[in-house]
Design an enzyme around this catalytic site. Structure first.
Site, short mmCIF file in Angstrom:
data_model
loop_
_atom_site.label_atom_id
_atom_site.label_comp_id
_atom_site.label_asym_id
_atom_site.label_seq_id
_atom_site.Cartn_x
_atom_site.Cartn_y
_atom_site.Cartn_z
N SER A 115 0.84 -1.19 0.00
CA SER A 115 0.00 0.00 0.00
C SER A 115 0.88 1.25 0.00
O SER A 115 1.56 1.56 0.98
CB SER A 115 -0.90 -0.01 1.24
OG SER A 115 -1.41 1.29 1.43
N HIS A 157 -0.75 -1.32 -4.48
CA HIS A 157 -2.09 -1.04 -3.96
C HIS A 157 -2.25 0.47 -3.80
O HIS A 157 -1.52 1.12 -3.04
CB HIS A 157 -2.23 -1.75 -2.61
CG HIS A 157 -3.60 -1.71 -2.03
ND1 HIS A 157 -4.62 -2.54 -2.45
CD2 HIS A 157 -4.12 -0.93 -1.04
CE1 HIS A 157 -5.71 -2.27 -1.74
NE2 HIS A 157 -5.44 -1.29 -0.89
N ASP A 195 -4.51 3.38 -2.49
CA ASP A 195 -5.63 3.68 -1.59
C ASP A 195 -6.18 5.07 -1.89
O ASP A 195 -5.64 6.08 -1.45
CB ASP A 195 -5.16 3.62 -0.14
CG ASP A 195 -5.01 2.20 0.35
OD1 ASP A 195 -5.97 1.42 0.19
OD2 ASP A 195 -3.94 1.85 0.87
N MET A 223 -8.81 7.83 -1.26
CA MET A 223 -9.75 8.21 -0.20
C MET A 223 -10.30 9.60 -0.46
O MET A 223 -9.54 10.50 -0.83
CB MET A 223 -9.03 8.22 1.15
CG MET A 223 -8.40 6.89 1.52
SD MET A 223 -7.58 7.06 3.11
CE MET A 223 -6.96 5.41 3.33
N HIS A 242 -7.86 0.68 -5.08
CA HIS A 242 -8.84 0.50 -4.00
C HIS A 242 -9.53 1.83 -3.74
O HIS A 242 -8.94 2.74 -3.16
CB HIS A 242 -8.10 0.00 -2.74
CG HIS A 242 -8.99 -0.18 -1.56
ND1 HIS A 242 -8.50 -0.30 -0.27
CD2 HIS A 242 -10.35 -0.27 -1.44
CE1 HIS A 242 -9.50 -0.45 0.57
NE2 HIS A 242 -10.64 -0.43 -0.11
N MET A 277 -11.86 4.06 -1.85
CA MET A 277 -12.64 4.27 -0.61
C MET A 277 -13.35 5.60 -0.77
O MET A 277 -12.96 6.62 -0.17
CB MET A 277 -11.70 4.26 0.60
CG MET A 277 -11.28 2.86 0.98
SD MET A 277 -9.79 2.86 1.99
CE MET A 277 -8.56 3.07 0.72
N MET A 295 -11.68 -6.13 4.11
CA MET A 295 -10.99 -5.18 4.98
C MET A 295 -10.82 -5.81 6.36
O MET A 295 -11.81 -6.19 6.99
CB MET A 295 -11.79 -3.88 5.13
CG MET A 295 -11.83 -3.00 3.89
SD MET A 295 -10.22 -2.60 3.17
CE MET A 295 -9.40 -1.77 4.54
N GLY A 313 -9.42 3.79 6.14
CA GLY A 313 -9.16 5.21 6.42
C GLY A 313 -7.73 5.51 6.81
O GLY A 313 -7.25 6.60 6.56
N PHE A 314 -7.06 4.54 7.41
CA PHE A 314 -5.70 4.79 7.92
C PHE A 314 -4.85 3.54 7.78
O PHE A 314 -5.38 2.42 7.91
CB PHE A 314 -5.74 5.17 9.40
CG PHE A 314 -6.71 6.27 9.71
CD1 PHE A 314 -6.33 7.60 9.58
CD2 PHE A 314 -8.01 5.97 10.11
CE1 PHE A 314 -7.24 8.62 9.85
CE2 PHE A 314 -8.92 6.98 10.38
CZ PHE A 314 -8.54 8.31 10.25
N GLY A 335 -1.54 1.33 9.43
CA GLY A 335 -0.93 1.17 10.75
C GLY A 335 -1.89 0.74 11.86
O GLY A 335 -1.53 0.81 13.03
N ASP A 391 -6.79 -6.79 3.42
CA ASP A 391 -6.17 -5.47 3.55
C ASP A 391 -6.32 -4.93 4.96
O ASP A 391 -7.44 -4.71 5.43
CB ASP A 391 -6.87 -4.53 2.55
CG ASP A 391 -6.28 -3.13 2.51
OD1 ASP A 391 -5.26 -2.88 3.19
OD2 ASP A 391 -6.85 -2.30 1.78
N GLY A 392 -5.19 -4.70 5.63
CA GLY A 392 -5.21 -3.99 6.90
C GLY A 392 -4.59 -4.77 8.05
O GLY A 392 -5.02 -5.88 8.37
N GLY A 393 -3.53 -4.20 8.62
CA GLY A 393 -2.94 -4.79 9.82
C GLY A 393 -2.19 -6.09 9.59
O GLY A 393 -2.02 -6.88 10.53
N GLY A 434 0.87 -2.29 4.18
CA GLY A 434 1.36 -0.91 4.17
C GLY A 434 2.56 -0.78 5.08
O GLY A 434 3.71 -0.88 4.66
N SER A 435 2.27 -0.62 6.37
CA SER A 435 3.36 -0.44 7.35
C SER A 435 4.38 -1.57 7.26
O SER A 435 5.59 -1.32 7.33
CB SER A 435 2.80 -0.44 8.76
OG SER A 435 1.58 0.22 8.80
C1 DX5 Z 1 -6.74 1.34 4.92
C2 DX5 Z 1 -6.11 1.03 3.58
C3 DX5 Z 1 -5.02 0.00 3.67
C4 DX5 Z 1 -3.84 0.43 4.50
C5 DX5 Z 1 -3.00 -0.77 4.81
O1 DX5 Z 1 -7.73 2.26 4.74
O2 DX5 Z 1 -7.10 0.54 2.70
O3 DX5 Z 1 -4.63 -0.40 2.36
O4 DX5 Z 1 -3.07 1.41 3.87
O5 DX5 Z 1 -1.97 -0.39 5.70
P1 DX5 Z 1 -1.49 -1.36 6.88
O6 DX5 Z 1 -0.93 -2.60 6.22
O7 DX5 Z 1 -0.43 -0.55 7.58
O8 DX5 Z 1 -2.68 -1.67 7.74
ZN ZN Z 2 -6.45 -0.48 0.77
#
Ligand code: DX5
Ligand code: ZN
Length: 222
Positions: free
Chosen positions: A6, A30, A32, A34, A63, A65, A134, A139-140, A142, A170-172, A192-193
């Site tokens: 991401s 990826h 994102d 928003m 993606h 959002m 998800m 939205g964020f 990390g 996707d996420g965490g 992402g992170s």
């Molecule tokens: C959240 C995004 C994710 C996010 C993933 O709104 O859709 O793609 O950037 O980041 P990590 O892997 O750090 O959760």
């Molecule tokens: Zn995403």
């Protein structure tokens, strides 16, 4: 496993060098998108995505959002991404939208927030190529992984049956949970992170791949 870093979590002021490091090491990028409405945050849109595409040959995993994705989706057609994924919560016209995307020769994806039931896919499965689960609230980057996503992925795999639909999560996601997510049925992993933290992108990517491989090997051995 297909890995889709991401970009949101990268150093957006020094993206060229991040992209160079990712080249040849990951299957997708990826993006994102928003709108500050469907999710509280604003990130980037089609203009930034077009600029980024000039610096990479890695296929784009878009993606969206955004509210009313039917207004945004066509802006991404000329970028020829691998897929365009929109949220089922954001539109009343999922089937029409999926068909419009597929008509362009682009894969159609739908995404479900953590509290959205799989029943929202009941009349969609024959219209789409990808489901993005998800595993955090969008939205964020990390945030920490929501554990109930594992059962959701397993149930989705059963629902899909022998249809040719990719499960993306996707996420965490990090080295501690990537194996279990793959075992549950995911084929594409967004990170992402876990990809960009500390700046050691190549090291981070190989640690994720190793963690996924070790977990899957031990499953086959048992
Ligand atoms: C959240 C995004 C994710 C996010 C993933 O709104 O859709 O793609 O950037 O980041 P990590 O892997 O750090 O959760
Ligand atoms: Zn995403």
């Amino acid at each position: 496993m297909d890995l889709s870093p991401s970009i949101l979590a990268a150093d957006l002021t020094d993206l060229k060098s991040s992209l160079q490091e990712l080249e040849g090491k990951v299957e997708y990028l990826h993006m994102d998108i928003m709108d500050g409405h469907f999710v509280p945050t604003l990130s980037f849109g089609e203009l930034y995505t077009r600029l980024l595409k000039q610096h990479t040959g890695i296929p784009l995993d878009v993606h969206l959002m955004v509210s009313q994705p039917e207004k945004e989706v066509p802006k991404y057609f000329e970028l020829e991404p691998a897929n365009i994924t929109f949220h089922v919560e954001a539109t009343d016209f999922s089937v029409r939208l999926a068909r419009e995307i597929r008509k362009q020769g682009i894969q159609a994806g739908v995404s479900l927030n953590p509290a959205t039931s799989l029943s929202s896919l009941d009349y969609l499965l024959d219209e789409i190529d990808l489901v993005l689960i998800m595993s955090v609230e969008p939205g964020f980057y990390g945030q920490s992984f929501i554990q109930s996503s594992l059962e959701k992925i397993e149930r989705l795999r059963e629902l899909i049956g022998d249809r040719d639909i990719t499960i993306e999560v996707d996420g965490g996601i990090d080295a501690s949970n990537i194996g279990r997510i793959m075992e549950a049925g995911a084929r594409r992993i967004v990170a992402g992170s876990a990809c960009f933290k500390g700046g050691d992108i190549a090291g981070n990517v190989s640690r994720l791949r190793e963690a996924a491989a070790v977990s899957l090997d031990s499953k086959h051995a048992s």
